[in-house]
Design a protein around this motif. Structure first.
Motif, PDB file in Angstrom:
ATOM      1  N   PRO A   1      26.125  -4.191  36.397  1.00 16.23           N
ATOM      2  CA  PRO A   1      27.022  -3.203  37.009  1.00 16.23           C
ATOM      3  C   PRO A   1      28.108  -3.811  37.893  1.00 16.23           C
ATOM      4  CG  PRO A   1      24.796  -2.357  37.003  1.00 16.23           C
ATOM      5  CD  PRO A   1      24.706  -3.771  36.475  1.00 16.23           C
ATOM      6  N   LYS A   2      27.840  -4.898  38.578  1.00 17.66           N
ATOM      7  CA  LYS A   2      28.850  -5.476  39.471  1.00 17.66           C
ATOM      8  C   LYS A   2      30.034  -6.075  38.706  1.00 17.66           C
ATOM      9  CE  LYS A   2      26.680 -10.067  39.891  1.00 17.66           C
ATOM     10  NZ  LYS A   2      26.050 -11.031  40.819  1.00 17.66           N
ATOM     11  N   VAL A   3      29.837  -6.351  37.419  1.00 16.00           N
ATOM     12  CA  VAL A   3      30.912  -6.925  36.593  1.00 16.00           C
ATOM     13  C   VAL A   3      31.760  -5.838  35.940  1.00 16.00           C
ATOM     14  CG1 VAL A   3      31.367  -8.433  34.586  1.00 16.00           C
ATOM     15  CG2 VAL A   3      29.535  -9.003  36.184  1.00 16.00           C
ATOM     16  N   ARG A   4      31.256  -4.642  35.886  1.00 14.20           N
ATOM     17  CA  ARG A   4      31.917  -3.592  35.122  1.00 14.20           C
ATOM     18  C   ARG A   4      33.331  -3.257  35.599  1.00 14.20           C
ATOM     19  NH1 ARG A   4      26.537   0.202  34.277  1.00 14.20           N
ATOM     20  NH2 ARG A   4      25.561  -1.137  32.684  1.00 14.20           N
ATOM     21  N   PRO A   5      33.636  -3.339  36.906  1.00 11.42           N
ATOM     22  CA  PRO A   5      35.032  -3.105  37.304  1.00 11.42           C
ATOM     23  C   PRO A   5      36.007  -4.087  36.643  1.00 11.42           C
ATOM     24  CG  PRO A   5      33.610  -2.908  39.212  1.00 11.42           C
ATOM     25  CD  PRO A   5      32.752  -3.435  38.088  1.00 11.42           C
ATOM     26  N   LEU A   6      35.567  -5.316  36.397  1.00 11.97           N
ATOM     27  CA  LEU A   6      36.407  -6.289  35.686  1.00 11.97           C
ATOM     28  C   LEU A   6      36.625  -5.847  34.247  1.00 11.97           C
ATOM     29  CD1 LEU A   6      34.879  -9.673  36.929  1.00 11.97           C
ATOM     30  CD2 LEU A   6      37.027  -8.624  37.656  1.00 11.97           C
ATOM     31  N   TRP A   7      35.565  -5.318  33.636  1.00  3.43           N
ATOM     32  CA  TRP A   7      35.663  -4.777  32.275  1.00  3.43           C
ATOM     33  C   TRP A   7      36.739  -3.697  32.221  1.00  3.43           C
ATOM     34  CZ3 TRP A   7      34.937   0.337  31.009  1.00  3.43           C
ATOM     35  CH2 TRP A   7      34.809   0.657  29.649  1.00  3.43           C
ATOM     36  N   ALA A   8      36.686  -2.752  33.174  1.00  7.92           N
ATOM     37  CA  ALA A   8      37.640  -1.648  33.181  1.00  7.92           C
ATOM     38  C   ALA A   8      39.072  -2.136  33.395  1.00  7.92           C
ATOM     39  CB  ALA A   8      37.247  -0.641  34.269  1.00  7.92           C
ATOM     40  N   LYS A   9      39.234  -3.083  34.300  1.00  5.92           N
ATOM     41  CA  LYS A   9      40.564  -3.628  34.573  1.00  5.92           C
ATOM     42  C   LYS A   9      41.146  -4.282  33.326  1.00  5.92           C
ATOM     43  CE  LYS A   9      42.977  -6.628  37.892  1.00  5.92           C
ATOM     44  NZ  LYS A   9      43.478  -7.686  37.003  1.00  5.92           N
ATOM     45  N   ARG A  10      40.324  -5.001  32.591  1.00  5.27           N
ATOM     46  CA  ARG A  10      40.801  -5.651  31.362  1.00  5.27           C
ATOM     47  C   ARG A  10      41.157  -4.613  30.301  1.00  5.27           C
ATOM     48  NH1 ARG A  10      43.373  -9.552  30.642  1.00  5.27           N
ATOM     49  NH2 ARG A  10      42.401 -10.446  28.806  1.00  5.27           N
ATOM     50  N   MET A  11      40.387  -3.556  30.202  1.00  2.00           N
ATOM     51  CA  MET A  11      40.716  -2.503  29.251  1.00  2.00           C
ATOM     52  C   MET A  11      42.090  -1.919  29.567  1.00  2.00           C
ATOM     53  SD  MET A  11      38.448  -2.286  26.947  1.00  2.00           S
ATOM     54  CE  MET A  11      36.748  -2.718  26.588  1.00  2.00           C
ATOM     55  N   GLN A  12      42.346  -1.697  30.848  1.00  2.00           N
ATOM     56  CA  GLN A  12      43.653  -1.180  31.255  1.00  2.00           C
ATOM     57  C   GLN A  12      44.763  -2.170  30.912  1.00  2.00           C
ATOM     58  OE1 GLN A  12      44.735  -1.396  35.358  1.00  2.00           O
ATOM     59  NE2 GLN A  12      45.618   0.664  35.356  1.00  2.00           N
ATOM     60  N   GLU A  13      44.523  -3.444  31.140  1.00  2.00           N
ATOM     61  CA  GLU A  13      45.545  -4.469  30.894  1.00  2.00           C
ATOM     62  C   GLU A  13      45.834  -4.672  29.409  1.00  2.00           C
ATOM     63  OE1 GLU A  13      44.408  -7.243  34.797  1.00  2.00           O
ATOM     64  OE2 GLU A  13      43.696  -7.799  32.802  1.00  2.00           O
ATOM     65  N   LEU A  14      44.809  -4.529  28.571  1.00  2.00           N
ATOM     66  CA  LEU A  14      44.953  -4.862  27.155  1.00  2.00           C
ATOM     67  C   LEU A  14      45.441  -3.699  26.293  1.00  2.00           C
ATOM     68  CD1 LEU A  14      41.714  -7.001  26.689  1.00  2.00           C
ATOM     69  CD2 LEU A  14      44.067  -7.844  26.659  1.00  2.00           C
ATOM     70  N   LEU A  15      45.363  -2.476  26.821  1.00  2.00           N
ATOM     71  CA  LEU A  15      45.700  -1.307  26.019  1.00  2.00           C
ATOM     72  C   LEU A  15      47.137  -0.862  26.302  1.00  2.00           C
ATOM     73  CD1 LEU A  15      44.003   0.387  24.014  1.00  2.00           C
ATOM     74  CD2 LEU A  15      43.555   1.976  25.889  1.00  2.00           C
ATOM     75  N   ASN A  16      47.852  -0.528  25.250  1.00  2.00           N
ATOM     76  CA  ASN A  16      49.200   0.027  25.392  1.00  2.00           C
ATOM     77  C   ASN A  16      49.141   1.404  26.036  1.00  2.00           C
ATOM     78  OD1 ASN A  16      51.083  -1.861  24.297  1.00  2.00           O
ATOM     79  ND2 ASN A  16      50.340  -1.399  22.229  1.00  2.00           N
ATOM     80  N   PRO A  17      50.181   1.813  26.775  1.00  2.00           N
ATOM     81  CA  PRO A  17      50.263   3.201  27.246  1.00  2.00           C
ATOM     82  C   PRO A  17      50.152   4.153  26.052  1.00  2.00           C
ATOM     83  CG  PRO A  17      51.936   1.861  28.308  1.00  2.00           C
ATOM     84  CD  PRO A  17      51.319   0.997  27.239  1.00  2.00           C
ATOM     85  N   GLY A  18      49.310   5.154  26.176  1.00  2.00           N
ATOM     86  CA  GLY A  18      49.079   6.071  25.070  1.00  2.00           C
ATOM     87  C   GLY A  18      48.029   5.592  24.103  1.00  2.00           C
ATOM     88  N   GLY A  19      47.524   4.363  24.308  1.00  2.00           N
ATOM     89  CA  GLY A  19      46.496   3.819  23.435  1.00  2.00           C
ATOM     90  C   GLY A  19      45.133   4.445  23.712  1.00  2.00           C
ATOM     91  N   GLU A  20      44.214   4.228  22.791  1.00  2.00           N
ATOM     92  CA  GLU A  20      42.896   4.856  22.890  1.00  2.00           C
ATOM     93  C   GLU A  20      41.784   3.823  23.030  1.00  2.00           C
ATOM     94  OE1 GLU A  20      39.951   7.828  20.334  1.00  2.00           O
ATOM     95  OE2 GLU A  20      42.113   7.963  20.049  1.00  2.00           O
ATOM     96  N   LEU A  21      40.854   4.130  23.916  1.00  2.00           N
ATOM     97  CA  LEU A  21      39.634   3.350  24.078  1.00  2.00           C
ATOM     98  C   LEU A  21      38.467   4.197  23.585  1.00  2.00           C
ATOM     99  CD1 LEU A  21      37.810   1.065  25.269  1.00  2.00           C
ATOM    100  CD2 LEU A  21      37.974   2.264  27.472  1.00  2.00           C
ATOM    101  N   ILE A  22      37.675   3.642  22.681  1.00  2.00           N
ATOM    102  CA  ILE A  22      36.471   4.329  22.207  1.00  2.00           C
ATOM    103  C   ILE A  22      35.263   3.573  22.745  1.00  2.00           C
ATOM    104  CG2 ILE A  22      35.084   4.979  20.204  1.00  2.00           C
ATOM    105  CD1 ILE A  22      37.621   5.370  18.634  1.00  2.00           C
ATOM    106  N   THR A  23      34.389   4.300  23.446  1.00  2.00           N
ATOM    107  CA  THR A  23      33.193   3.684  24.001  1.00  2.00           C
ATOM    108  C   THR A  23      31.966   4.362  23.409  1.00  2.00           C
ATOM    109  OG1 THR A  23      33.270   5.206  25.903  1.00  2.00           O
ATOM    110  CG2 THR A  23      34.295   3.041  26.180  1.00  2.00           C
ATOM    111  N   LEU A  24      31.143   3.593  22.707  1.00  2.00           N
ATOM    112  CA  LEU A  24      29.840   4.093  22.312  1.00  2.00           C
ATOM    113  C   LEU A  24      28.893   3.774  23.459  1.00  2.00           C
ATOM    114  CD1 LEU A  24      29.095   3.570  18.516  1.00  2.00           C
ATOM    115  CD2 LEU A  24      29.701   5.622  19.767  1.00  2.00           C
ATOM    116  N   MET A  25      28.452   4.798  24.154  1.00  2.00           N
ATOM    117  CA  MET A  25      27.698   4.630  25.390  1.00  2.00           C
ATOM    118  C   MET A  25      26.218   4.493  25.085  1.00  2.00           C
ATOM    119  SD  MET A  25      29.667   7.659  27.394  1.00  2.00           S
ATOM    120  CE  MET A  25      31.403   7.571  27.781  1.00  2.00           C
ATOM    121  N   TYR A  26      25.719   3.272  25.203  1.00  2.00           N
ATOM    122  CA  TYR A  26      24.313   2.975  24.891  1.00  2.00           C
ATOM    123  C   TYR A  26      23.870   1.790  25.740  1.00  2.00           C
ATOM    124  CZ  TYR A  26      20.306   1.088  22.387  1.00  2.00           C
ATOM    125  OH  TYR A  26      19.058   0.594  22.075  1.00  2.00           O
ATOM    126  N   PRO A  27      22.618   1.801  26.256  1.00  2.00           N
ATOM    127  CA  PRO A  27      21.598   2.857  26.206  1.00  2.00           C
ATOM    128  C   PRO A  27      21.703   3.788  27.415  1.00  2.00           C
ATOM    129  CG  PRO A  27      20.639   0.835  27.057  1.00  2.00           C
ATOM    130  CD  PRO A  27      22.095   0.537  26.803  1.00  2.00           C
TER     131      PRO A  27
END
Length: 205
Positions: A122-148
């Motif tokens: 969990p402590k690393v997850r904010p870095l994950w989110a920041k990278r998703m924001q940086e790597l995705l174009n405006p208007g782009g889509e992120l699909i997350t399969l939430m498991y488990p």
């Protein structure tokens, strides 16, 4: 990265030794369904922590170039060997890169995350989110399969996830929820423990 805890022996050793229990041996059923129903954005797509790469291959077509990212050299070499002769092979590629430090030349219109978010404490997850924001174009889509959503462990991956964990990370970074629903096409062993979230990165005003 030093502060990201890997499973005992590290990811590379898990691939070398064949300890890849997360590998379905085929494309994820919901991904196949989304492709068959033309429900995915076209353009550039990224699958971080792509594993063998079945999802990368099934998503790739002349309108969508897909990059599969993996830390394991063994995994990348295996994927290239398995899939390089397929008819759509010019529409996908596999790279050995660290998601957290990799700098692609272009951003993406679609990112698909499965068995990736749950690999991090969990402590690393904010870095994950920041990278998703940086790597995705405006208007782009992120699909997350939430498991488990249940099960999981406090120790080595997979770490337990929750819908609220995604919302608390992504919504402040200008992601809006398109939908979060149960994954009716989840493999039998994951039924009831998995939801599919679709998020859009807001366009700049």
């Amino acid at each position: 990265m030093d502060h990201i805890k890997e499973p005992p022996g590290g990811w590379e050793n898990m691939w070398v030794e064949g300890r890849t229990l997360w590998d379905l041996g085929e494309a994820t059923p919901i991904v196949v369904h989304l492709c068959e129903t033309s429900s995915l954005p076209n353009g550039r797509a990224l699958v971080p922590g792509c594993g063998t790469g079945y999802d990368v291959v099934v998503m790739a077509n002349p309108d969508r170039h897909v990059i599969g990212l993996e830390l394991s050299k063994t995994s990348v070499e295996r994927s290239m060997k398995m899939f390089s002769s397929l008819p759509n092979s010019k529409h996908f590629s596999f790279l050995k890169e660290d998601f957290f430090t990799w700098e692609p030349t272009e951003k993406f219109d679609l990112i698909f995350d499965y068995n990736f978010f749950c690999a991090f404490e969990p402590k690393v997850r904010p870095l994950w989110a920041k990278r998703m924001q940086e790597l995705l174009n405006p208007g782009g889509e992120l699909i997350t399969l939430m498991y488990p959503l249940s099960g999981g462990t406090p120790g080595p991956p997979p770490y337990r996830v929750s819908v609220s964990a995604y919302e608390e990370l992504l919504i402040p970074l200008e992601f809006e929820v398109i939908s979060i629903v149960d994954n009716e096409l989840a493999p039998a062993t994951r039924k009831g423990m998995e939801k599919i979230g679709r998020w859009k990165k807001k366009k700049s005003v």
